[in-house]
Design a protein around this motif. Structure first.
Motif, PDB file in Angstrom:
ATOM      1  N   UNK A 128     -10.781   4.799  42.551  1.00 50.00           N
ATOM      2  CA  UNK A 128     -10.242   3.622  42.648  1.00 50.00           C
ATOM      3  C   UNK A 128      -8.700   3.389  42.460  1.00 50.00           C
ATOM      4  N   UNK A 129      -8.015   4.031  41.470  1.00 41.78           N
ATOM      5  CA  UNK A 129      -6.803   4.122  41.056  1.00 41.78           C
ATOM      6  C   UNK A 129      -6.273   4.812  42.245  1.00 41.78           C
ATOM      7  N   UNK A 130      -6.708   5.816  42.853  1.00 43.93           N
ATOM      8  CA  UNK A 130      -5.855   6.672  43.730  1.00 43.93           C
ATOM      9  C   UNK A 130      -5.908   5.686  45.275  1.00 43.93           C
ATOM     10  N   UNK A 131      -6.856   5.017  45.440  1.00 41.98           N
ATOM     11  CA  UNK A 131      -6.934   4.234  46.775  1.00 41.98           C
ATOM     12  C   UNK A 131      -6.004   3.085  46.620  1.00 41.98           C
ATOM     13  N   UNK A 132      -5.771   2.311  45.237  1.00 38.23           N
ATOM     14  CA  UNK A 132      -4.647   1.450  45.259  1.00 38.23           C
ATOM     15  C   UNK A 132      -3.238   2.097  45.285  1.00 38.23           C
ATOM     16  N   UNK A 133      -3.109   3.245  44.589  1.00 38.37           N
ATOM     17  CA  UNK A 133      -1.680   4.045  44.751  1.00 38.37           C
ATOM     18  C   UNK A 133      -1.280   4.340  45.814  1.00 38.37           C
ATOM     19  N   UNK A 137       2.363  -6.312  43.970  1.00 39.93           N
ATOM     20  CA  UNK A 137       2.016  -6.673  45.250  1.00 39.93           C
ATOM     21  C   UNK A 137       0.728  -5.799  45.810  1.00 39.93           C
ATOM     22  N   UNK A 138       0.488  -4.649  44.973  1.00 38.13           N
ATOM     23  CA  UNK A 138      -0.620  -3.564  45.408  1.00 38.13           C
ATOM     24  C   UNK A 138      -1.956  -4.515  44.916  1.00 38.13           C
ATOM     25  N   UNK A 139      -1.811  -4.908  43.659  1.00 40.08           N
ATOM     26  CA  UNK A 139      -2.889  -5.790  43.338  1.00 40.08           C
ATOM     27  C   UNK A 139      -3.445  -6.820  43.971  1.00 40.08           C
ATOM     28  N   UNK A 140      -2.347  -7.549  44.432  1.00 38.38           N
ATOM     29  CA  UNK A 140      -2.896  -8.761  45.425  1.00 38.38           C
ATOM     30  C   UNK A 140      -3.398  -8.288  46.726  1.00 38.38           C
ATOM     31  N   UNK A 141      -2.810  -7.165  47.285  1.00 39.92           N
ATOM     32  CA  UNK A 141      -3.429  -6.629  48.505  1.00 39.92           C
ATOM     33  C   UNK A 141      -4.836  -6.134  48.366  1.00 39.92           C
ATOM     34  N   UNK A 142      -4.915  -5.532  47.220  1.00 40.62           N
ATOM     35  CA  UNK A 142      -6.389  -4.973  46.946  1.00 40.62           C
ATOM     36  C   UNK A 142      -7.303  -6.016  46.804  1.00 40.62           C
ATOM     37  N   UNK A 143      -6.819  -7.237  45.973  1.00 44.99           N
ATOM     38  CA  UNK A 143      -7.939  -8.250  45.905  1.00 44.99           C
ATOM     39  C   UNK A 143      -8.109  -8.887  47.311  1.00 44.99           C
ATOM     40  N   UNK A 193     -16.022  -6.426  43.581  1.00 46.51           N
ATOM     41  CA  UNK A 193     -15.555  -5.514  42.742  1.00 46.51           C
ATOM     42  C   UNK A 193     -14.445  -5.852  42.159  1.00 46.51           C
ATOM     43  N   UNK A 194     -14.104  -5.535  40.913  1.00 39.91           N
ATOM     44  CA  UNK A 194     -13.003  -5.973  40.130  1.00 39.91           C
ATOM     45  C   UNK A 194     -11.696  -5.026  40.733  1.00 39.91           C
ATOM     46  N   UNK A 195     -10.652  -5.491  40.653  1.00 41.17           N
ATOM     47  CA  UNK A 195      -9.589  -4.754  41.268  1.00 41.17           C
ATOM     48  C   UNK A 195      -8.506  -4.295  40.020  1.00 41.17           C
ATOM     49  N   UNK A 223      -2.567  -1.455  34.747  1.00 37.63           N
ATOM     50  CA  UNK A 223      -3.559  -0.274  34.696  1.00 37.63           C
ATOM     51  C   UNK A 223      -3.279   0.733  35.597  1.00 37.63           C
ATOM     52  N   UNK A 224      -2.670   0.168  36.957  1.00 39.13           N
ATOM     53  CA  UNK A 224      -2.199   1.191  37.810  1.00 39.13           C
ATOM     54  C   UNK A 224      -1.173   1.958  37.411  1.00 39.13           C
TER      55      UNK A 224
END
Length: 137
Positions: free
Chosen positions: A66-71, A83-89, A99-101, A106-107
């Protein structure tokens, strides 16, 4: 004026002109620049949360996958962590996943121990799809 000092003796290089001959294909290519396609396997979705630790310490909530996908999305689109958190949401909401983002702190914290895939081999503007699988790279 210094930029015009030797203007008569400078080499003149003509600017190249490009002429579009296939307008429908050109318009479609411009539309595809904004296309975002993400394929998520069912196994990867089931591995979104981390396994419970057997040793002492805090329990991680998100898996390395999950962390790798976000990053990876962060690197591809040149985003800040919030912004990455918002995109994943928004991606999770659009795909209908419950799912929880991971949040931005944390990232940031978990990114130190992960090796991210490199995107330097191809230009960032041509990366339009990301395949998320459980297979090790």
């Amino acid at each position: 004026m210094p930029h015009k000092f030797n203007a008569d003796r400078r080499d003149k290089i003509a600017k190249q002109k490009y002429q579009v001959t296939n307008w429908p294909a050109y318009n479609e290519s411009l539309r595809q620049r904004g296309d975002l396609t993400i394929w998520v396997k069912d196994e990867a979705l089931s591995l979104w949360t981390a396994r419970r630790r057997t040793s002492r310490g805090g329990q991680p909530k998100y898996s390395d996958l999950a962390i790798t996908l976000c990053l990876t999305l962060r690197v591809v689109y040149g985003l800040a962590l919030r912004q990455t958190q918002g995109l994943m949401r928004s991606v999770a909401a659009l795909m209908g996943f419950d799912i929880a983002v991971p949040d931005f702190s944390t990232l940031s914290r978990r990114s130190k121990g992960l090796a991210l895939p490199s995107t330097k081999s191809e230009p960032q503007h041509q990366v339009r799809s990301i395949w998320l699988s459980t297979a090790p790279a």
